[in-house]
Design an enzyme around this catalytic site. Structure first.
Site, PDB file in Angstrom:
ATOM      1  N   ASP A   9       0.855  -1.192   0.000  1.00  0.00           N
ATOM      2  CA  ASP A   9       0.000   0.000   0.000  1.00  0.00           C
ATOM      3  C   ASP A   9       0.888   1.238   0.000  1.00  0.00           C
ATOM      4  O   ASP A   9       1.999   1.222   0.537  1.00  0.00           O
ATOM      5  CB  ASP A   9      -0.905   0.011   1.232  1.00  0.00           C
TER       6      ASP A   9
ATOM      7  N   ASP B 281      -7.085  -1.583  -4.402  1.00  0.00           N
ATOM      8  CA  ASP B 281      -8.184  -1.274  -3.485  1.00  0.00           C
ATOM      9  C   ASP B 281      -9.142  -0.258  -4.113  1.00  0.00           C
ATOM     10  O   ASP B 281     -10.371  -0.383  -3.994  1.00  0.00           O
ATOM     11  CB  ASP B 281      -7.644  -0.713  -2.171  1.00  0.00           C
TER      12      ASP B 281
END
Length: 211
Positions: free
Chosen positions: A170, A184
């Site tokens: 991330d 995401d």
């Protein structure tokens, strides 16, 4: 002689009575049946290319989302990991490399294997649903879901600490919010689009219903 012919009469024939010969009548019926069969076949033939086009849209959207996520993670690992975060919009948005063993937005880090299995199941369901896909908006929505699921599943399978337990990369860090990635984002956008389409009554096969 003429009087005899008048009394006996001319023999009735299908041609004289204006009747249609059985052979011709049967031929017309057969032609009608053949015409109906051709219309049904033509309709099916039209649906097949239409379904294939929607499946190609799904694959293209999924491939684009997956490639974008994969390339972004490669750049983050190579240039940003083990370095100071990069501020994009002051303190409101920055890029920061984070390894996430949980689900989207860092949820449930103790259930990495379960989330991996769920992601794989989602991909299988989308693949099965794609065979009856005749709606362009649904093709885009499912393509986003598929691309995002494949992006994070790739991390689960090939990144450390091991297969099915890999940590997802991330890097998008808004102020006061969890860190996430492009996969995401694709999953969330696809999910929102599916909710909107469902509320509007549009099914994946292109039919519209009103409750």
């Amino acid at each position: 002689m003429a009087e005899a012919e008048r009394i006996i009469g001319t023999p009735d024939t299908p041609e004289a009575a204006g009747a249609v010969p059985p052979e011709q009548s049967g031929g017309d019926a057969a032609s009608e049946r053949q015409g109906g069969s051709e219309e049904t076949t033509g309709s099916s033939a039209e649906e097949r290319p239409r379904g294939k086009r929607k499946m190609l849209v799904l694959i293209a959207v999924a491939a684009f989302a997956y490639a974008l996520d994969l390339v972004s993670k490669m750049i983050v690992v190579a240039k940003l990991e083990h370095h100071e975060p990069v501020e994009i919009i002051g303190d409101w948005l920055r890029f920061e490399a984070v390894r996430n063993a949980g689900a989207a937005f860092g949820i449930g880090e103790a259930f990495t294997v379960i989330f991996t299995v769920i992601a794989a199941a989602v991909i299988v369901v989308i693949a099965r649903l794609a065979r009856k896909l005749y709606s362009l908006p649904w093709a885009i929505a499912l393509g986003l879901l598929l691309g995002g699921a494949l992006g994070n599943l790739t991390d689960r399978l090939f990144r450390s600490p091991g297969v099915f337990e890999g940590a997802v990369v991330d890097f998008i860090a808004p102020k006061g919010f969890a860190v996430f990635n492009l996969a995401d984002s694709a999953i969330v956008c696809g999910g929102i689009l599916i909710v909107v389409l469902s509320f509007r009554g549009l099914d994946p096969d292109g039919t519209v219903h009103k409750d």
